[in-house]
Design a protein around this motif. Structure first.
Motif, PDB file in Angstrom:
ATOM      1  N   VAL A  44      32.763  40.694  33.704  1.00 18.26           N
ATOM      2  CA  VAL A  44      31.824  39.817  34.411  1.00 18.26           C
ATOM      3  C   VAL A  44      30.567  39.589  33.576  1.00 18.26           C
ATOM      4  O   VAL A  44      30.024  38.478  33.521  1.00 18.26           O
ATOM      5  CB  VAL A  44      31.474  40.401  35.797  1.00 18.26           C
ATOM      6  CG1 VAL A  44      30.374  39.580  36.462  1.00 18.26           C
ATOM      7  CG2 VAL A  44      32.707  40.438  36.694  1.00 18.26           C
ATOM      8  N   ASP A  45      30.098  40.631  32.890  1.00 18.86           N
ATOM      9  CA  ASP A  45      28.934  40.482  32.011  1.00 18.86           C
ATOM     10  C   ASP A  45      29.263  39.560  30.841  1.00 18.86           C
ATOM     11  O   ASP A  45      28.426  38.760  30.405  1.00 18.86           O
ATOM     12  CB  ASP A  45      28.484  41.845  31.487  1.00 18.86           C
ATOM     13  CG  ASP A  45      28.040  42.770  32.604  1.00 18.86           C
ATOM     14  OD1 ASP A  45      27.372  42.286  33.532  1.00 18.86           O
ATOM     15  OD2 ASP A  45      28.380  43.966  32.551  1.00 18.86           O
TER      16      ASP A  45
ATOM     17  N   THR B 152      38.372  33.296  40.325  1.00 16.89           N
ATOM     18  CA  THR B 152      37.241  34.212  40.224  1.00 16.89           C
ATOM     19  C   THR B 152      37.782  35.628  40.151  1.00 16.89           C
ATOM     20  O   THR B 152      38.911  35.907  40.565  1.00 16.89           O
ATOM     21  CB  THR B 152      36.297  34.088  41.431  1.00 16.89           C
ATOM     22  OG1 THR B 152      37.043  34.356  42.638  1.00 16.89           O
ATOM     23  CG2 THR B 152      35.677  32.708  41.513  1.00 16.89           C
TER      24      THR B 152
ATOM     25  N   ARG C 232      31.341  43.565  42.404  1.00 15.46           N
ATOM     26  CA  ARG C 232      30.750  42.252  42.161  1.00 15.46           C
ATOM     27  C   ARG C 232      31.831  41.200  41.981  1.00 15.46           C
ATOM     28  O   ARG C 232      33.009  41.523  41.812  1.00 15.46           O
ATOM     29  CB  ARG C 232      29.842  42.271  40.934  1.00 15.46           C
ATOM     30  CG  ARG C 232      30.467  42.848  39.679  1.00 15.46           C
ATOM     31  CD  ARG C 232      29.383  43.305  38.749  1.00 15.46           C
ATOM     32  NE  ARG C 232      29.897  43.761  37.469  1.00 15.46           N
ATOM     33  CZ  ARG C 232      29.382  43.403  36.314  1.00 15.46           C
ATOM     34  NH1 ARG C 232      28.366  42.560  36.264  1.00 15.46           N
ATOM     35  NH2 ARG C 232      29.849  43.873  35.185  1.00 15.46           N
TER      36      ARG C 232
ATOM     37  N   GLU D   2      37.126  39.610  41.262  1.00 11.37           N
ATOM     38  CA  GLU D   2      36.429  40.471  42.220  1.00 11.37           C
ATOM     39  C   GLU D   2      36.613  41.920  41.791  1.00 11.37           C
ATOM     40  O   GLU D   2      37.725  42.457  41.842  1.00 11.37           O
ATOM     41  CB  GLU D   2      36.981  40.273  43.628  1.00 11.37           C
ATOM     42  CG  GLU D   2      36.351  41.182  44.673  1.00 11.37           C
ATOM     43  CD  GLU D   2      37.077  41.177  45.992  1.00 11.37           C
ATOM     44  OE1 GLU D   2      36.584  41.834  46.956  1.00 11.37           O
ATOM     45  OE2 GLU D   2      38.158  40.548  46.091  1.00 11.37           O
TER      46      GLU D   2
ATOM     47  N   THR E 108      36.262  35.159  32.178  1.00 11.31           N
ATOM     48  CA  THR E 108      35.878  34.946  30.788  1.00 11.31           C
ATOM     49  C   THR E 108      36.814  33.905  30.175  1.00 11.31           C
ATOM     50  O   THR E 108      37.847  33.556  30.742  1.00 11.31           O
ATOM     51  CB  THR E 108      35.979  36.244  29.976  1.00 11.31           C
ATOM     52  OG1 THR E 108      37.361  36.628  29.878  1.00 11.31           O
ATOM     53  CG2 THR E 108      35.189  37.363  30.637  1.00 11.31           C
TER      54      THR E 108
ATOM     55  N   THR F  51      29.137  35.980  31.922  1.00 14.52           N
ATOM     56  CA  THR F  51      27.742  35.531  31.993  1.00 14.52           C
ATOM     57  C   THR F  51      27.220  35.183  30.599  1.00 14.52           C
ATOM     58  O   THR F  51      26.538  34.161  30.410  1.00 14.52           O
ATOM     59  CB  THR F  51      26.862  36.624  32.621  1.00 14.52           C
ATOM     60  OG1 THR F  51      27.346  36.916  33.950  1.00 14.52           O
ATOM     61  CG2 THR F  51      25.417  36.190  32.697  1.00 14.52           C
TER      62      THR F  51
ATOM     63  N   GLY G 253      32.593  37.335  39.982  1.00 16.01           N
ATOM     64  CA  GLY G 253      32.120  36.439  38.929  1.00 16.01           C
ATOM     65  C   GLY G 253      33.229  35.538  38.435  1.00 16.01           C
ATOM     66  O   GLY G 253      34.392  35.677  38.824  1.00 16.01           O
TER      67      GLY G 253
END
Length: 452
Positions: free
Chosen positions: A193-194, A87, A17, A89, A22, A197, A19
């Protein structure tokens, strides 16, 4: 003669994924690019661990592959955008190179030298984060038998706590494999990535709002820079550090006696010593926080630490007041240490920040132990640099039973004899606080006496 070769640890079947970064990753990304082409030591975290007998190279590579699958931060590429942002990856499959150093039985080079060379190599060059996974691995062999694993982890992938988690996890995996036992299951933790989010959610943005309010309050109170006290050396910044078995015992005893945390005791001693060579009435103090307050963050392998910019008052009437202020500072730092660094830069636009003191207490986060060290306190001078952002960097680390207290200082403010005096006065004052109250005047006496 030692032979050098390269093998690959492959991983397959992970989650792929893309995103945003952080907040912790973004701050590290900006810091790395601020200093390039120079590679600051704290941007590559190096560790080593033994390999239990009788594992083969294949066995070790298999556990490394499993480690990469468990932690998305280790199999992530970072790509810069046209705006200067980045970003991340996460790769579902791939491989990391593992360098093998095989020492024959008759070679005079010892493994200490091999490990030292591997550690230097791991941190000598900047990671190419857009094409290189953020971990470098070497394996020292004796006649083809694995003896030691050496890791170099980019700070984009893990902070100090995350790196320690990695080492402990890999050690447990290797031990289980050697004993013929099932490999310990992965501990539940959030992936970067979480977390990004979560930080972009309404709850995350509320943290940002509160942190920016706190930052504005302290930015408005920033004092003038402390005046020079000596002629600066070249290179200008010098790091001294002691390793002490007495400090852990004293700091824990003082915390129990004063009914506070070890972090508050360490900050209070720091503040008391700042009064010895900073004119006051206030001084800039950045408090580094690990941000591992929630269960799924406590075991996360990523970079979470962020600095909270504050102002410490140096006009306390007694040590009890210093202690109360330090407790309040640490509590506020924990509440306001999660924020978007780019937004903070906008808040600080036009603010003339003086170089101050950054405090990073990593020792208090180490697992507790009943073990004690009877070795004498040692002093070392491991680093000299030409440029730094702060006048003082105070770090604690080492082992639970033997603290490493490190101070890098601008020699125009604190020359090497002053650095040495600060470190040994710190140890002495902790010992005195462990058994009784210490008047603030005593800080100046101990500091002056340690400078002799």
């Amino acid at each position: 003669m030692i032979t050098e070769s390269t093998v690959r640890a492959e991983f397959h079947g992970g989650r792929s994924r893309v995103g945003p970064l952080t907040w912790g990753q973004r701050g590290t990304w900006d810091g790395i690019h601020q200093w390039l082409p120079e590679v600051k030591p704290f941007f590559v975290l190096t560790r080593w661990l033994p390999v239990p007998l009788p594992l083969s190279v294949g066995d070790v590579l298999e556990q490394i592959s499993e480690l990469l699958l468990r932690h998305e931060s280790l199999r992530t590429l970072f790509h810069a955008s046209a705006r200067g942002d980045a970003t991340q990856e996460v790769l579902a499959s791939g491989a990391v190179d593992v360098t093998l150093f095989d020492r024959p039985a008759d070679d005079p080079v010892d493994f200490t030298s091999i490990v030292t060379d591997c550690l230097v190599r791991a941190g000598a060059t900047a990671f190419a984060h857009d094409e290189e996974l953020p971990i470098r691995i070497s394996l020292a062999l004796h006649e083809g038998i694995p003896v030691l694993v050496v890791l170099g982890v980019s700070h984009l992938a893990a902070d100090h706590s995350g790196t320690e988690l990695l080492v402990a996890e890999l050690a447990a995996m290797l031990r289980a494999r050697a004993d013929g036992e099932p490999v310990p299951a992965a501990r539940p933790s959030v992936q970067p990535v979480d977390l990004a989010t979560r930080q972009n959610s309404p709850d995350g943005q509320l943290l940002n709002v509160e942190a920016m309010r706190y930052l504005r309050e302290h930015a408005a109170r920033m004092p003038s820079p402390a005046p020079a006290r000596a002629v600066a050396l070249e290179p200008r910044f010098v790091r001294g550090e002691i390793e002490s078995g007495a400090l852990p015992v004293a700091v824990r005893a003082a915390a129990r006696r004063l009914r506070t945390s070890t972090s508050v005791v360490l900050l209070s001693i720091t503040t008391g010593l700042l009064r010895c060579f900073c004119p006051g009435p206030a001084y800039r103090l950045d408090v580094m926080q690990g941000n591992r307050l929630e269960p799924d963050l406590f075991t996360a392998v990523t970079t979470l630490n962020q600095a909270v910019k504050t102002v410490v008052d140096l006009d306390a009437a007694d040590f009890d007041e210093v202690l109360r202020r330090s407790a309040a500072t640490m509590a506020a730092a924990k509440r306001h240490a999660r924020y978007d660094g780019r937004l903070a830069a906008e808040v600080l636009r036009g603010v003339d920040l003086p170089p101050g003191c950054q405090v990073n207490d990593m020792w208090s986060t180490l697992p507790r132990t009943r073990a004690t060290s009877t070795e004498a306190t040692t002093l070392a001078w491991p680093e000299r640099t030409a440029h730094e952002d702060m006048a003082l960097y105070l770090d604690t680390g080492g082992a639970p039973e033997r603290m490493r207290l490190s101070l890098m200082a601008d020699t125009a403010l604190l020359p090497p004899d002053g650095i040495r005096a600060f470190l040994f006065a710190f140890e002495r004052l902790a010992e005195e606080l462990a058994v009784g109250d210490v008047p603030l005047e005593r800080f100046g006496e101990v500091f002056a006496g340690a400078a002799v």
